[in-house]
Design a protein around this motif. Structure first.
Motif, PDB file in Angstrom:
ATOM      1  N   ALA A  52       0.839  -1.196   0.000  1.00  0.00           N
ATOM      2  CA  ALA A  52       0.000   0.000   0.000  1.00  0.00           C
ATOM      3  C   ALA A  52       0.879   1.254   0.000  1.00  0.00           C
ATOM      4  O   ALA A  52       2.073   1.190   0.287  1.00  0.00           O
ATOM      5  N   THR A  53       0.276   2.395  -0.333  1.00  0.00           N
ATOM      6  CA  THR A  53       1.041   3.635  -0.385  1.00  0.00           C
ATOM      7  C   THR A  53       0.234   4.779   0.212  1.00  0.00           C
ATOM      8  O   THR A  53      -0.998   4.688   0.319  1.00  0.00           O
ATOM      9  N   ASN A  57       2.495   9.871  -2.025  1.00  0.00           N
ATOM     10  CA  ASN A  57       3.240   9.135  -3.052  1.00  0.00           C
ATOM     11  C   ASN A  57       2.367   8.734  -4.238  1.00  0.00           C
ATOM     12  O   ASN A  57       2.829   8.008  -5.122  1.00  0.00           O
ATOM     13  N   MET A  58       1.114   9.191  -4.276  1.00  0.00           N
ATOM     14  CA  MET A  58       0.196   8.818  -5.345  1.00  0.00           C
ATOM     15  C   MET A  58       0.287   9.814  -6.498  1.00  0.00           C
ATOM     16  O   MET A  58       0.966  10.842  -6.410  1.00  0.00           O
ATOM     17  N   GLU A  63      -5.004  15.840  -5.147  1.00  0.00           N
ATOM     18  CA  GLU A  63      -5.252  15.146  -3.881  1.00  0.00           C
ATOM     19  C   GLU A  63      -4.041  15.256  -2.968  1.00  0.00           C
ATOM     20  O   GLU A  63      -4.184  15.384  -1.746  1.00  0.00           O
ATOM     21  N   LYS A  64      -2.850  15.222  -3.544  1.00  0.00           N
ATOM     22  CA  LYS A  64      -1.641  15.382  -2.726  1.00  0.00           C
ATOM     23  C   LYS A  64      -1.628  16.751  -2.041  1.00  0.00           C
ATOM     24  O   LYS A  64      -1.311  16.858  -0.857  1.00  0.00           O
ATOM     25  N   ASP A  65      -1.971  17.791  -2.793  1.00  0.00           N
ATOM     26  CA  ASP A  65      -2.004  19.139  -2.206  1.00  0.00           C
ATOM     27  C   ASP A  65      -3.085  19.255  -1.141  1.00  0.00           C
ATOM     28  O   ASP A  65      -2.931  19.953  -0.141  1.00  0.00           O
ATOM     29  N   THR A  75      -4.316   0.672  -1.012  1.00  0.00           N
ATOM     30  CA  THR A  75      -4.198  -0.097  -2.242  1.00  0.00           C
ATOM     31  C   THR A  75      -5.427   0.243  -3.057  1.00  0.00           C
ATOM     32  O   THR A  75      -6.561   0.115  -2.572  1.00  0.00           O
ATOM     33  N   CYS A  76      -5.237   0.695  -4.287  1.00  0.00           N
ATOM     34  CA  CYS A  76      -6.345   1.181  -5.106  1.00  0.00           C
ATOM     35  C   CYS A  76      -6.856   0.100  -6.057  1.00  0.00           C
ATOM     36  O   CYS A  76      -6.069  -0.563  -6.739  1.00  0.00           O
ATOM     37  N   LEU A  77      -8.159  -0.058  -6.104  1.00  0.00           N
ATOM     38  CA  LEU A  77      -8.824  -1.022  -6.970  1.00  0.00           C
ATOM     39  C   LEU A  77      -9.831  -0.296  -7.842  1.00  0.00           C
ATOM     40  O   LEU A  77     -10.270   0.806  -7.511  1.00  0.00           O
TER      41      LEU A  77
END
Length: 248
Positions: A52-53, A57-58, A63-65, A75-77
């Motif tokens: 997972a991350t 780090n994505m 979304e990071k900001d 973990t993305c599905l």
């Protein structure tokens, strides 16, 4: 289990968070998909874990900001059974061709198919992992505070209430409309590695729709011949590829 409020009637950030945290207990597709490289699939089958991350780090800059301080691991599905060429393109695999070069198989892109009922059972028995759906909206409209309300979407549902999606409680729950093609569902953990060894034998590996039958055989051979796997992989040809072949 208490009744889930309708998505259209949600009015606050906390209500939206509660909905996204619980909707998958009520409504699920038949399967979830994880797009990745064959070399990563081998690591998953060797370790029995998903790596997972964190949001920082994505690949979504907005979304990071917005939520880079979030400490959870994901973990993305993809929560749709419909073939998604946007996902193949984003994760690099739609144009990958192996031809007769078996040394290139590590770079082949595949998707892992996970039965929804098995994943639901796994989540219900876990004390460290949960699952949530993701909502999508127009971040720019919310930032500018446009007079016209920004519609928030989850699946086929729409919410036109003025919900502040920048509320701290929604970190890790909302993305911009530009990413809506991902139809994302997240496994959420407090740890970097998610132990899925108990349901690993229910997974199915499916190659990119652009790989030929011969290339699919090479991919399956590469994975099946690895002797350090936790369990023997199951394989499935890509339905879209078969649809193309059968209509020629």
């Amino acid at each position: 289990m208490s009744k889930l409020k309708s998505f259209e009637s949600l009015k606050t950030a906390n209500e939206l968070k509660d909905y996204l945290s619980n909707v998958l207990k009520y409504h699920q597709p038949k399967a979830y998909f994880h797009y990745t490289k064959l070399s990563n699939v081998i690591k998953i089958y060797e370790s029995g874990t998903f790596k997972a991350t964190q949001i920082k780090n994505m690949n979504d800059r907005l979304e990071k900001d917005f939520a880079s301080d979030c400490k959870e691991f994901y973990t993305c599905l993809m929560g749709s059974v419909v073939e998604n060429f946007g996902m193949w393109a984003m994760y690099g695999g739609i144009g990958t061709h192996l031809f007769s070069n078996e040394n290139k198989t590590d770079d082949a892109y595949v998707k892992i198919k996970i039965p929804a009922d098995k994943l639901k059972e796994f989540i219900s028995e876990s004390t460290t992992v949960c699952m949530r759906s993701i909502a999508y909206t127009n971040f720019n409209s919310q930032i500018k505070k446009d007079k016209k309300p920004s519609i928030i979407r989850c699946g086929t549902c729409e919410n036109k209430e003025t919900i502040n999606i920048f509320d701290d409680c929604l970190h890790g729950f909302v993305k911009d409309n530009a990413w809506s093609y991902e139809k994302e569902v997240r496994l959420v953990s407090q740890n970097e590695f998610i132990d899925i060894s108990s349901i690993l034998n229910t997974f199915t590996v499916i190659p990119s729709p652009n790989n030929s039958i011969q290339e699919c055989k090479m991919i399956f051979k590469k994975l099946k011949c690895n002797t350090t796997l936790k369990c023997e992989p199951r394989f499935e040809e890509n339905d879209y590829y078969n649809l193309v072949i059968n209509n020629k």
